[in-house]
Every structure is written in structure tokens, then in C-alpha cells.
Write an enzyme that holds these catalytic residues in place. Structure first.
Site, PDB file in Angstrom:
ATOM      1  N   LYS A 105       0.852  -1.203   0.000  1.00 58.78           N
ATOM      2  CA  LYS A 105       0.000   0.000   0.000  1.00 58.78           C
ATOM      3  C   LYS A 105       0.889   1.256   0.000  1.00 58.78           C
ATOM      4  O   LYS A 105       2.100   1.154   0.235  1.00 58.78           O
ATOM      5  CB  LYS A 105      -0.937  -0.025   1.208  1.00 58.78           C
ATOM      6  N   TYR A 109      14.044  31.316   2.321  1.00 58.66           N
ATOM      7  CA  TYR A 109      12.915  32.099   2.846  1.00 58.66           C
ATOM      8  C   TYR A 109      13.111  32.438   4.327  1.00 58.66           C
ATOM      9  O   TYR A 109      13.554  31.583   5.108  1.00 58.66           O
ATOM     10  CB  TYR A 109      11.616  31.294   2.719  1.00 58.66           C
TER      11      TYR A 109
HETATM   12  C1  LIG Z   1      -3.961  -4.229   8.423  1.00 59.90           C
HETATM   13  C2  LIG Z   1      -2.486  -4.120   8.219  1.00 59.90           C
HETATM   14  N1  LIG Z   1      -1.762  -5.242   8.133  1.00 59.90           N
HETATM   15  C3  LIG Z   1      -0.420  -5.217   7.961  1.00 59.90           C
HETATM   16  C4  LIG Z   1       0.261  -4.024   7.873  1.00 59.90           C
HETATM   17  C5  LIG Z   1       1.766  -4.034   7.725  1.00 59.90           C
HETATM   18  O1  LIG Z   1       2.368  -3.530   8.883  1.00 59.90           O
HETATM   19  P1  LIG Z   1       3.961  -3.419   8.974  1.00 59.90           P
HETATM   20  O2  LIG Z   1       4.360  -2.437   7.948  1.00 59.90           O
HETATM   21  O3  LIG Z   1       4.214  -2.917  10.351  1.00 59.90           O
HETATM   22  O4  LIG Z   1       4.487  -4.784   8.697  1.00 59.90           O
HETATM   23  C6  LIG Z   1      -0.447  -2.827   7.970  1.00 59.90           C
HETATM   24  C7  LIG Z   1       0.277  -1.562   7.902  1.00 59.90           C
HETATM   25  O5  LIG Z   1      -0.067  -0.535   8.379  1.00 59.90           O
HETATM   26  C8  LIG Z   1      -1.859  -2.876   8.144  1.00 59.90           C
HETATM   27  O6  LIG Z   1      -2.591  -1.752   8.239  1.00 59.90           O
END
Ligand SMILES: Cc1ncc(COP(=O)(O)O)c(C=O)c1O
Length: 393
Positions: free
Chosen positions: A39, A272
Site C-alpha cells: 500500500k 525564505y
Molecule cells: C492491516 C495491516 N496489516 C499489515 C500491515 C503491515 O504492517 P507493517 O508495515 O508494520 O508490517 C499494515 C500496515 O499498516 C496494516 O494496516
């Protein structure tokens, strides 16, 4: 290297991603699969290339935050199962089914409505659902056994939905005190036992993120959801200090000096607000990175970069597209390389230390590197692919 007009770029070492996956495979039970969490553009690394590498290296499924992030992967001809971890609007379920992207199911009502929509629209495809159980994260998901059973019964009845998974998410697995993570684990197992007693056959069970996988490998169940560890970063100092899995950061952020001046004459103010006044004769270099690239303005007069293997401080405010650095008496030339995150000779700047300066976590530092920064993908030390916004001009 391809010529880019504005010389700032990310290098992603795909071999590191591969080795990180192998390190997790060696750490978890053989039966546990790996879902690569890609993601937020693969935590800034670029979702298509990371997804491809992760799948080639042994991950079998992918997770994203939105349907749109999933469609980007499908359009790149990635065929592996993809799960949307977040909430998806009901009027998008047909699209999700058509793209074969699985969604998180959050309650019986949502599940019934999703099935009703797909029935009405005479969907050609079934929609995969992973039921999210909230055991203590307090964000999304089912909170009681009764609601869980109701959701599962709704799924089992629905013609257009396929029950693919059931999962929970830990909120404190990266912390030294294991009590709350153990509480969440036990609650999840209790919920699953309850379902089994009701005669329910469970689909893929998953709960571990990176921290929980490192700390509690035996909780890896049918699958882990591997995020930050995939990219070679530890979720916290505590987890790193356990020394249980060896990881290798995959990302470096680099730039080339755009402009150099020696501040011989007045005025010697920089950027700035004129918050930095250079010393007479001080060499100031302009680096083509700014807050629109995800390089935080909060690093103004505070952060540092690497030049010729040494740390050099930021002079004045970080601007939208450019940042100045202090080179003392070093006579730099435009085009010389600067490392913003990563290693140069014997010195390194980690995203963890930048996060500390910014009073945040390294997840945010990498996930906010903006899309206008080209991504260079390396294998065997050589750049094998470039993904850049310039491809579209
Ligand atoms: C539902 C869920 N599972 C897994 C993960 C992966 O977590 P990590 O990056 O700490 O492994 C996330 C990340 O935010 C998540 O929201």
C-alpha cells in the site's frame, strides 16, 4: 543512467527486497504464506516493481489500502490475489469483483448489502472477502463473537461473495511489553474457536504484521502481512535489538548538486525568512529536493545530507523544490552526488534518524516521498528499470 532534468531520485535495491523475504521465510513456519503489503505506493518504493519482486521472491499475495491501489497492480498485469485492507464503498463492489480484488468485510450488514448489489447487477464475478476482526486496534472490524458469526453466516449464504480470509491487526507488537499483543492474539484465537464450535470451516487466517512476525513467529498462522520488514526496516528499535531477523534497507534517496556559490559578498542570507546567515567564504550548494518531494520543511536548519562521505547541515528553510546545504570550505561542483537517505562511503543517514528529527516514525518518512521523484530499480548493482513521471510527458 538516464538523463533526468531535475536530478533527484530514489534507488530501490530489488535484491534487498528478495533477501528480506527470504529472511522472513526462514523465520516463520513453512506453512505460513507471505502477503506483501504494498500500500501507499509500496511505502514510497513504487508498488508495481516491489509487488513483482516480492511475488518472484516467494510472497504469494498482496495487500493495498484502496481499490484504486489494487487496480494499478492489475493494470500492470499482476495476477496474484490482492486484498484491500481499508474500507471500500459499497457502490464499488462490482468494480472490485470485476478486477478480482478482494475486500475487507467489516460487518454483516455491509456483507449483505454487497451481495445484494452484486446480485442486482448480475455480476460476472464473485468477490473475495477477508473478515476483519477488531481485537484491540480500535480502527476497523468486528468486535464481538455474535457479530462475527452473523457476518460469517451472511457470507456463507451469499452467492456472489467468497469467504477467503479472516484476520486481525496488532497495535503494540513492536513494543517491549508483550501483554496487549498477547491479549489480542488470545482474543482472536478465542473468536476462531467459537466459530469452529459452531461448525464453521475457517478460510485463510492471518494476523502478524512485521513486528508480530519477528517477535511471535509462531503466531504466523496461514499467512503473515509483511509491510515495513519487506523494505528492510525494523518496526521499532526494540524489535531491531532482538536481533532475530537480519534485514537490509532497500531504499536510498539521492540527488546531484544543482548550483554552488561561495558566499564572499553580502548579503549572506539563505532561503525564505533569511533564517541562516552564511559565514564569509562558506560554500553553499543548492539541492533539487523540497517539501513537494516529501522532504519535510521541518528539517529546515535541522537536517543534514551526505556529501563526499561526510554529513553536511541544511542551511535555512527547505523550500518547495530546493534545499540548500552548507559545505564549509569544500569546493563542490554542480553535478556532484549528495545522499539524502542511505549510505555514501563510510557514512550513512537512516530514515529512522530523520524520523526522530521530525518527531515521527520512519514509516511516514518513506511513505511520503512524492511520486514526482523518479524511482530507479537496481538488481545485481545495476539499474534495470526506471519509473519516472517523465515517462508521461
Ligand atoms: C492491516 C495491516 N496489516 C499489515 C500491515 C503491515 O504492517 P507493517 O508495515 O508494520 O508490517 C499494515 C500496515 O499498516 C496494516 O494496516
Amino acid at each position: 543512467m538516464q538523463k533526468i532534468g531535475r536530478e533527484v531520485w530514489i534507488e530501490v535495491n530489488l535484491d534487498a527486497i528478495k533477501r528480506n523475504i527470504q529472511a522472513f521465510q526462514a523465520h516463520i513456519p513453512r506453512k505460513s504464506k507471505i502477503m506483501a503489503v504494498v500500500k501507499a505506493n509500496a511505502y514510497g518504493h513504487g508498488s508495481v516493481e516491489v509487488a513483482r519482486q516480492a511475488l518472484e521472491s516467494g510472497a504469494t499475495e498482496l495487500a493495498v489500502a484502496s481499490l484504486e491501489e489494487g487496480i494499478v497492480l492489475r493494470k500492470a498485469k499482476i495476477e496474484a490475489p490482492i486484498l484491500v485492507l481499508g474500507l471500500t464503498r459499497l457502490d464499488c463492489v462490482k468494480k472490485a469483483a470485476a478486477w478480482r480484488i478482494d475486500l475487507s468485510g467489516l460487518c454483516a450488514d455491509w456483507i449483505n448489502q454487497a451481495n445484494a448489489i452484486l446480485t442486482k447487477e448480475e455480476s460476472q464475478h464473485q468477490l473475495g472477502i477477508h473478515v476483519n476482526v477488531d481485537t484491540g486496534m480500535g480502527r476497523l472490524g468486528i468486535r464481538t463473537k455474535e457479530e462475527l458469526l452473523e457476518a460469517v453466516e451472511a457470507l456463507e449464504k451469499s452467492k456472489y461473495l467468497r469467504w477467503d480470509g479472516v484476520f486481525t491487526h496488532f497495535s503494540t507488537a513492536d513494543e517491549p511489553n508483550p501483554d496487549f499483543a498477547l491479549f489480542q492474539h488470545d482474543r482472536f484465537i478465542d473468536f476462531l474457536r467459537f466459530l469452529k464450535k459452531k461448525g464453521v470451516t475457517l478460510p485463510t487466517v492471518h494476523m502478524n504484521n512485521t513486528a508480530a512476525t519477528i517477535v511471535f513467529p509462531t503466531f504466523s498462522a496461514d499467512m503473515i502481512r509483511l509491510g515495513i520488514g519487506l523494505y528492510g526496516l525494523y518496526p521499532s528499535q526494540y524489535v531491531e535489538d532482538l536481533d532475530a531477523v537480519q534485514l537490509e534497507p532497500a531504499l536510498s534517496l539521492k540527488a546531484r548538486i544543482a548550483f554552488v556559490k561561495q558566499m564572499m559578498t553580502e548579503p549572506r542570507m539563505v532561503s525564505y525568512g533569511a533564517t541562516y546567515v552564511a559565514k564569509p567564504d562558506e560554500v553553499i550548494a543548492t539541492i533539487p529536493i523540497g517539501y513537494a518531494d516529501g522532504y519535510s520543511r521541518a528539517l529546515s536548519n535541522k537536517g543534514f545530507m551526505l556529501f563526499r562521505g561526510k554529513r553536511v547541515p541544511i542551511a535555512g528553510r527547505v523550500t518547495m523544490d530546493m534545499t540548500m546545504i552548507r559545505l564549509g570550505e569544500m569546493k563542490a561542483r554542480p553535478g556532484e552526488e549528495v545522499v539524502i537517505y542511505g549510505r555514501q562511503q563510510d557514512e550513512a543517514i537512516s530514515v529512522e534518524e530523520i524520523a526522530e528529527l521530525l518527531n515521527t516514525i520512519h514509516y511516514e518518512v518513506i511513505a511520503t516521498i512524492s511520486r514526482r521523484v523518479p524511482r530507479f530499480y537496481k538488481r545485481g548493482g545495476k539499474i534495470m528499470k526506471i519509473s519516472t513521471p517523465m515517462m508521461y510527458v
